[in-house]
Motif scaffolding. Sequence first.
Motif, PDB file in Angstrom:
ATOM      1  N   GLU A  58       0.857  -1.165   0.000  1.00  0.00           N
ATOM      2  CA  GLU A  58       0.000   0.000   0.000  1.00  0.00           C
ATOM      3  C   GLU A  58       0.896   1.218   0.000  1.00  0.00           C
ATOM      4  N   LEU A  59       0.385   2.290  -0.569  1.00  0.00           N
ATOM      5  CA  LEU A  59       1.161   3.520  -0.647  1.00  0.00           C
ATOM      6  C   LEU A  59       1.436   4.055   0.759  1.00  0.00           C
ATOM      7  N   HIS A  60       2.700   4.362   1.044  1.00  0.00           N
ATOM      8  CA  HIS A  60       2.996   5.030   2.318  1.00  0.00           C
ATOM      9  C   HIS A  60       3.592   6.395   2.025  1.00  0.00           C
ATOM     10  N   MET A  61       3.927   7.139   3.064  1.00  0.00           N
ATOM     11  CA  MET A  61       4.369   8.512   2.858  1.00  0.00           C
ATOM     12  C   MET A  61       5.675   8.611   2.076  1.00  0.00           C
ATOM     13  N   GLY A  62       6.499   7.568   2.194  1.00  0.00           N
ATOM     14  CA  GLY A  62       7.726   7.565   1.408  1.00  0.00           C
ATOM     15  C   GLY A  62       7.404   7.592  -0.083  1.00  0.00           C
ATOM     16  N   HIS A  63       6.426   6.755  -0.490  1.00  0.00           N
ATOM     17  CA  HIS A  63       5.972   6.810  -1.875  1.00  0.00           C
ATOM     18  C   HIS A  63       5.389   8.193  -2.155  1.00  0.00           C
ATOM     19  N   ASN A 525      15.746  11.516  -2.621  1.00  0.00           N
ATOM     20  CA  ASN A 525      14.924  12.180  -1.603  1.00  0.00           C
ATOM     21  C   ASN A 525      15.179  11.527  -0.249  1.00  0.00           C
ATOM     22  N   GLY A 526      14.904  12.287   0.791  1.00  0.00           N
ATOM     23  CA  GLY A 526      15.178  11.804   2.141  1.00  0.00           C
ATOM     24  C   GLY A 526      14.124  10.816   2.607  1.00  0.00           C
ATOM     25  N   THR A 527      14.241  10.477   3.852  1.00  0.00           N
ATOM     26  CA  THR A 527      13.337   9.521   4.462  1.00  0.00           C
ATOM     27  C   THR A 527      12.241  10.273   5.211  1.00  0.00           C
ATOM     28  N   VAL A 528      11.043   9.733   5.174  1.00  0.00           N
ATOM     29  CA  VAL A 528       9.961  10.340   5.952  1.00  0.00           C
ATOM     30  C   VAL A 528      10.022   9.781   7.365  1.00  0.00           C
ATOM     31  N   ARG A 529      10.116  10.660   8.322  1.00  0.00           N
ATOM     32  CA  ARG A 529      10.230  10.245   9.716  1.00  0.00           C
ATOM     33  C   ARG A 529       9.117  10.869  10.548  1.00  0.00           C
ATOM     34  N   ASP A 530       8.956  10.383  11.743  1.00  0.00           N
ATOM     35  CA  ASP A 530       7.948  10.997  12.607  1.00  0.00           C
ATOM     36  C   ASP A 530       8.591  12.151  13.377  1.00  0.00           C
ATOM     37  N   HIS A 531       7.817  12.799  14.236  1.00  0.00           N
ATOM     38  CA  HIS A 531       8.321  13.993  14.903  1.00  0.00           C
ATOM     39  C   HIS A 531       9.439  13.666  15.886  1.00  0.00           C
ATOM     40  N   LEU A 532       9.603  12.374  16.202  1.00  0.00           N
ATOM     41  CA  LEU A 532      10.696  11.995  17.094  1.00  0.00           C
ATOM     42  C   LEU A 532      11.923  11.554  16.296  1.00  0.00           C
ATOM     43  N   GLY A 533      11.810  11.655  14.981  1.00  0.00           N
ATOM     44  CA  GLY A 533      12.944  11.316  14.144  1.00  0.00           C
ATOM     45  C   GLY A 533      13.031   9.858  13.779  1.00  0.00           C
ATOM     46  N   ARG A 534      11.995   9.097  14.107  1.00  0.00           N
ATOM     47  CA  ARG A 534      12.031   7.670  13.784  1.00  0.00           C
ATOM     48  C   ARG A 534      11.473   7.444  12.396  1.00  0.00           C
ATOM     49  N   ARG A 535      12.074   6.498  11.690  1.00  0.00           N
ATOM     50  CA  ARG A 535      11.575   6.113  10.385  1.00  0.00           C
ATOM     51  C   ARG A 535      10.143   5.611  10.536  1.00  0.00           C
ATOM     52  N   MET A 536       9.295   5.988   9.588  1.00  0.00           N
ATOM     53  CA  MET A 536       7.917   5.517   9.688  1.00  0.00           C
ATOM     54  C   MET A 536       7.848   4.038   9.322  1.00  0.00           C
ATOM     55  N   SER A 537       7.187   3.272  10.156  1.00  0.00           N
ATOM     56  CA  SER A 537       7.077   1.855   9.838  1.00  0.00           C
ATOM     57  C   SER A 537       5.822   1.270  10.441  1.00  0.00           C
ATOM     58  N   LYS A 538       5.395   0.180   9.828  1.00  0.00           N
ATOM     59  CA  LYS A 538       4.195  -0.482  10.320  1.00  0.00           C
ATOM     60  C   LYS A 538       4.392  -0.970  11.746  1.00  0.00           C
ATOM     61  N   SER A 539       5.586  -1.556  12.000  1.00  0.00           N
ATOM     62  CA  SER A 539       5.777  -2.161  13.313  1.00  0.00           C
ATOM     63  C   SER A 539       5.787  -1.112  14.434  1.00  0.00           C
ATOM     64  N   LEU A 540       6.259   0.087  14.106  1.00  0.00           N
ATOM     65  CA  LEU A 540       6.249   1.130  15.136  1.00  0.00           C
ATOM     66  C   LEU A 540       4.867   1.782  15.250  1.00  0.00           C
ATOM     67  N   GLY A 541       4.059   1.561  14.230  1.00  0.00           N
ATOM     68  CA  GLY A 541       2.719   2.147  14.265  1.00  0.00           C
ATOM     69  C   GLY A 541       2.727   3.657  14.132  1.00  0.00           C
ATOM     70  N   ASN A 542       3.808   4.179  13.558  1.00  0.00           N
ATOM     71  CA  ASN A 542       3.887   5.646  13.449  1.00  0.00           C
ATOM     72  C   ASN A 542       3.712   6.118  12.016  1.00  0.00           C
ATOM     73  N   GLY A 543       3.191   5.248  11.159  1.00  0.00           N
ATOM     74  CA  GLY A 543       3.001   5.629   9.766  1.00  0.00           C
ATOM     75  C   GLY A 543       1.825   6.566   9.586  1.00  0.00           C
ATOM     76  N   ILE A 544       1.847   7.306   8.492  1.00  0.00           N
ATOM     77  CA  ILE A 544       0.708   8.141   8.133  1.00  0.00           C
ATOM     78  C   ILE A 544       0.196   7.612   6.811  1.00  0.00           C
ATOM     79  N   THR A 561       2.649  20.166   1.034  1.00  0.00           N
ATOM     80  CA  THR A 561       3.347  19.953   2.302  1.00  0.00           C
ATOM     81  C   THR A 561       4.622  19.138   2.115  1.00  0.00           C
ATOM     82  N   LEU A 562       4.515  18.070   1.319  1.00  0.00           N
ATOM     83  CA  LEU A 562       5.673  17.205   1.113  1.00  0.00           C
ATOM     84  C   LEU A 562       6.779  17.936   0.356  1.00  0.00           C
ATOM     85  N   ILE A 563       6.389  18.635  -0.686  1.00  0.00           N
ATOM     86  CA  ILE A 563       7.396  19.314  -1.508  1.00  0.00           C
ATOM     87  C   ILE A 563       8.059  20.435  -0.726  1.00  0.00           C
ATOM     88  N   ARG A 564       7.267  21.198  -0.001  1.00  0.00           N
ATOM     89  CA  ARG A 564       7.870  22.297   0.729  1.00  0.00           C
ATOM     90  C   ARG A 564       8.714  21.795   1.892  1.00  0.00           C
TER      91      ARG A 564
END
Length: 899
Positions: A58-63, A525-544, A561-564
């Motif tokens: 499924e599409l995630h924020m990295g995509h 392009n860089g990696t999409v991370r959460d506000h704590l700097g963690r990579r977004m992942s299913k296992s962490l449950g911090n994906g958008i 938002t992504l581009i800016r």
Amino acid sequence: MSPARAAERAELASRYDPSGLEGALYEAWKEAGAFHAHVDALEDPYVIVIPPPNVTAELHMGHGLNNTIQDVLIRWRRMQGLGALYLPGTDHAGIATQNVVERHLAAEGETRFDLGRDAFVERVWEWVRKYEKRILHQLEVIGCSCDWERTRFTLDEGLSRAVREVFVRLYEKGLVYRGRYIINWCPRCRTALSNEEAEHREHAGKLYHIRYPLADDSGRFLEVATTRPETMLGDTGLAVHPDDERYAEFVGQEAILPLVGRTLPIVADVYVDPEFGSGVVKVTPAHDPNDFEIGQRHDLETVDAMTDAAEMSEVVPQAYRGLDRFDARARVLVDLERENLLVRVEDHPHSVGHCYRCDTVVEPRLSLQWFVKMQPLAEPALAAYREGKLRFHPERYGRVYANWMENIRDWCISRQLWWGHRIPVWYCKADECGEMIVARDDPEVCPACGGPIEQDTDVLDTWFSSWLWPFSTLGWPDQTEELARFYPGDTLVTADEILFFWVARMVMAGYEFMDDVPFTDVLLNGTVRDHLGRRMSKSLGNGIDPMEVVERYGADAMRFTLIRGAPLGTDLHLNHEDLDKAFRPGRNFANKIWNAARFALPRLEGVDVTEDMTFSDELADRWIRSRLRRTETAVTEALEGFRLHEVAELCHGFVWGEFCDWYLELVKARLEGAGGEESRRGAAHTLAHVMLAWLELLHPIMPFITDAIASRVPGAPDSFSIVNGPWPDSHADWEDPEAEEAMGELQELIGAVRALRAEYGVDQRAEIVARVRAHTNRLEDVLATEVDNVRRLAGVESIEALEGAAEDEPGAHAVLRSGTELFVPLRGVIDLDREGERIRREVERVSDLLARTRAKLANEGFLANAPKEVLDREKDKERSLAEQHDRLEEKYRALRSGT
RNA sequence: GGGCGAAUAGCUCAGCCUGGUUUAGAGCGCCUGCCUUACAAGCAGGAGGUCGGGGGUUCGAAUCCCUCUUCGCCCACCA
């Protein structure tokens, strides 16, 4: 008009509602065939191939980030008139997909072995057919303008043919070979992995010092150090450095392997570092790449102590058989301890490889695998970078790429999986024959002896099809028209984590099979991370979930938002707990655009965008056209340099801060007729042109809302769309420094007045007005036109009257509010004086320096003796100081005359 | 062990390559005042920065050089 188009052109709702327009608009684009790249078109092509997402993902924020960047570039080039091809598709993603299906089987209490190979593969196909549409549809939802007629899948027929052709060609060239080496083995996936697929992470390990008795019955021991005591069950030798005097006497002798009893030859090998541990290494050729090489050099036995599941094998003593490797380690340690052979244990952090798909600790394992010899392929790929045919953005990744290429290692391409391209190799089953057949077409019988044959059971690494993507998707190995037109491509946009997996290998394949780079620019392009700097992942449950974002804020808002937020190569931080915080600014901007359009569109009476427009000379009009021209130039330059965040920033600043805040406010009165019909028409024409232009500038980033508004501009035919351009490029002579300066003063004045009012309060109006009066003449000079307009509208002759009128006269009130207030700024004057003083001091300082420099340059002794560099520097300095001096003087004069 | 990057407002980051138009910006957050006929998803204002520390180059440094500190990332077979 199509129904989709009709829906899309419905009345402007009072509120911005992206969900109401985005889907219908995308359908309209597709119906119009707007994204199809014709193979026989005349324009120059511009090609981006999508990094194919896993077919069942499924599409995630990295995509979201990655694909939006691609789409911005594609849409921009398409508007510029290039034949833009954005080629979509999906990847069969061998291990990942197989794992997913296996997990589902496990939930039903089955394994793939219960089903058998054919049934299992069919099961995966069912899965793929069920999900393949999903991720492609999600790309549509976020607005990607892909050429859907060219959608490909790495396991479809054409690409499979390309894979087989490549394998056979490389084999014929001697670049594909089969051999028994130590590879990275994932005991959970039960397959070999490439070096790149083993992720090394620092691990808090231990270093165990173990005594190995010598075989000479002397009762002496050699102490060895190891981090993995369980592998000692596979030891077949000990090694010391040839120059290590401490152990010279033992070389050629033998030791006894504790717990097992095997005799181990003691050899001398330069690999051993005498400084580390005791200086004696246990050699386990089947479980360590270095030991393997030592073993080869000294002809040591190999004892494979583990099974493919990383359990201890049949060859180890009974007590350990069948134990998991980590349980075996514990057991070995206990037993050593008991026999008093464990000398000591110390902390020893070291890095351990993990499977990039399931995170299991990988096991170095000796096995028979297929490899690609990489060195010859790397040479042209490295040369391309060195010669500048391949550029990286940010540049630093070029050095990373080169470093990898320079130290390239062979690529293990066989996988012990069932899902993927089957290796096109057959073995003759006849006892005496032993023929191996590598073929483009499936053979029936052994060509050598006519006996029965059997295909290699392994499949190829997923990346073995991905690395062909830029040309296999265009029909290669056939010499198709598509291939001729669209290869080589232009820009590759991807995440830095697959630089080696994919980007580097594509370049190699490009040169090997097409004799050219697959693309000229690589954007990381860089990696999409959460506000704590963690990579977004299913296992962490911090994906958008991008779909949720689109639903709540619209695709345009998400894209903006992504581009800016993500300049190339920098990570993007998004708060997954508070989506509002992350995406509201984008949505608010879209809303602002929507409202500006709601205001402007109904006031464009008499404008027809299909006809030439006439532009007035009024200050506000000249100013906004000048600002537009500059914005266009800056945006185009930023796009050319791949600085997309700057594009977003420039558009945002222009649209909100200049067009909405100032221009719309300045022309409100004129649009209502306050300045007469000619003035109204002038304002309407400039307004229409400027708005259409910035809608176009913003279209690559926010395609939906911009096209929706543009198609409602008066005079636009049903089919009107900005998808195909043109890319805005207003008259160069619209640049108007005079108008900008005058407008700057107006803005400054208004700002000062506002500050004054805030300071004095409304009660002191008389005081303000009195002070203001003393300076009225200056204002009249600068802003004669605007003054007239405002007076006409407000129907007042004096500033005092205007102030008074504000209370009960709606028109005057609007004027005051709108920012066309007519007060000379007392504070402004004071500030200007202060500024003047500052500049005067600066002028003095610079002229002093200039005089000294000139004196130096007039000095014959200096001229005769000074080295050339010094002389040049002084001359340079003189020039720049003189320029600076003139600039300052002029600024000062302008200030003085104004005051 | 090698290589690379980052440190600027409370938070997330621009600006640095090519030193001087910037009085160091943006968005978010915070404070004050406003429902004003496009927009409260808004408007008008405001507070908040020794540009990580130190040194150097320069007339001038957030910007160039050196160094230190603190965080990241990648590569690597030292058991």
